[in-house]
Motif scaffolding. Structure first.
Motif, PDB file in Angstrom:
ATOM      1  N   SER A  26       0.811  -1.217   0.000  1.00 56.95           N
ATOM      2  CA  SER A  26       0.000   0.000   0.000  1.00 56.95           C
ATOM      3  C   SER A  26       0.848   1.272   0.000  1.00 56.95           C
ATOM      4  N   GLY A  27       2.137   1.124   0.319  1.00 54.35           N
ATOM      5  CA  GLY A  27       3.010   2.283   0.417  1.00 54.35           C
ATOM      6  C   GLY A  27       3.320   2.678   1.843  1.00 54.35           C
ATOM      7  N   LEU A  28       2.903   1.868   2.821  1.00 53.33           N
ATOM      8  CA  LEU A  28       3.179   2.167   4.222  1.00 53.33           C
ATOM      9  C   LEU A  28       4.644   1.879   4.542  1.00 53.33           C
ATOM     10  N   ASN A  29       5.332   2.854   5.118  1.00 49.68           N
ATOM     11  CA  ASN A  29       6.719   2.695   5.529  1.00 49.68           C
ATOM     12  C   ASN A  29       6.756   2.310   7.013  1.00 49.68           C
ATOM     13  N   TYR A  30       7.451   1.225   7.349  1.00 52.88           N
ATOM     14  CA  TYR A  30       7.460   0.751   8.723  1.00 52.88           C
ATOM     15  C   TYR A  30       8.824   0.206   9.101  1.00 52.88           C
ATOM     16  N   LYS A  31       9.089   0.196  10.397  1.00 53.80           N
ATOM     17  CA  LYS A  31      10.336  -0.368  10.908  1.00 53.80           C
ATOM     18  C   LYS A  31      10.098  -0.860  12.332  1.00 53.80           C
ATOM     19  N   PHE A  32      10.480  -2.107  12.608  1.00 54.14           N
ATOM     20  CA  PHE A  32      10.343  -2.644  13.955  1.00 54.14           C
ATOM     21  C   PHE A  32      11.463  -2.114  14.840  1.00 54.14           C
ATOM     22  N   VAL A  33      11.089  -1.659  16.042  1.00 51.72           N
ATOM     23  CA  VAL A  33      12.064  -1.285  17.064  1.00 51.72           C
ATOM     24  C   VAL A  33      12.267  -2.456  18.017  1.00 51.72           C
TER      25      VAL A  33
END
Length: 277
Positions: A26-33
């Motif tokens: 969808s274009g969602l930018n994410y990163k797990f901390v």
């Protein structure tokens, strides 16, 4: 202690804003901390307890209090916070990058405020604190509903006796007490109606009033824009009439907390039908 831990997590979140992100379809930018793949991953209809924070380009961080929501099937057409949540396991912390437009329109379902730049990039921090499985949540909710309904019935019966109210309820449970008979048009579904009203609890405490705001309420009848009890009551009035509606919680907000209205609250609306378009 938990609040302090979340504050530390926020430092970790936003210190890593410049690190690389992954991108969904969808274009969602994410990163797990923090990632806990060995923990339970919530399924559709499970209820999750979340902490969330919001950081704009000015550097201001807004932390939302712990809240619960039901996990619903997410759209993959537009990036949303809910899509980020669907990637998480219990105990995970996730950082999302999106624009104000994506956050306000696609996640909150509202227009971007006039003083906010729609294209500005923001960061959303999520911490998945707890997961309640759907069947467990419904079981607990049903038990609470049975207790709440019994208590509500007892309070309503006492209110009716103390106020010598003998009006027969409608089949729905709504009680209508006519104060002034109107001689104008009776509204039908699909027509706009305008009312003035005060809304109170059974103890007499008022929680809303169009008179106090000096702004009558206009809505289209029959499309669910207002609570069921108010809609039913207005549909039985004639323009110019006034009545009191005693609305049990199944015709109002049920077992939900909505603003100052607690679960299983019977409401009292004093209504004047001002106009039928």
């Amino acid at each position: 202690m938990k609040k302090a831990l979340f504050a530390i997590l926020m430092v970790l979140f936003f210190a890593s804003c410049t690190d690389s992100f992954k991108t969904t379809e969808s274009g969602l930018n994410y990163k797990f901390v923090i990632k806990n793949t060995d923990q339970y991953k919530p399924q559709i209809n499970d209820v999750v307890a979340l902490r969330m924070s919001y950081k704009d380009q000015s550097g201001e961080v807004e932390e939302w209090p712990l809240f619960k929501k039901r996990l619903e099937k997410v759209s993959i057409d537009v990036p949303t916070v809910d899509e980020g949540l669907s990637l998480m396991h219990k105990g995970d912390s996730l950082l999302l990058q999106m624009t104000n437009k994506e956050f306000f329109q696609f996640t909150l379902g509202q227009a971007v405020p006039a003083n906010v730049n729609p294209s500005e990039v923001i960061f959303i921090g999520l911490r998945l604190v707890e997961v309640i499985k759907a069947e467990e949540f419904e079981r607990d909710r049903q038990a609470a509903r049975m207790v709440g309904e019994r208590e509500e019935d007892a309070i309503l019966d006492n209110y009716l006796q103390e106020n010598n109210i003998v009006a027969e309820p409608e089949l729905s449970g709504l009680i209508i007490i006519e104060k002034r008979k109107g001689d104008g048009t009776k509204p039908t579904p699909g027509r706009n109606v305008t009312i003035n009203y005060t809304a109170s609890f059974l103890n007499g405490e008022m929680f809303d009033s169009s008179y106090k705001r000096n702004q009558p309420l206009t809505f289209k009848l029959g499309v669910g824009k207002v609570i069921q009890g108010l809609e039913e009551g207005v549909s039985k009035m004639h323009c110019g009439g006034m009545c009191q509606l005693i609305i049990p919680s199944p015709l109002a907000y049920g077992d939900e907390q909505v603003g100052p209205v607690a679960p299983f609250s019977t409401l009292v609306f004093d209504v004047e039908l001002v106009e039928v378009e």
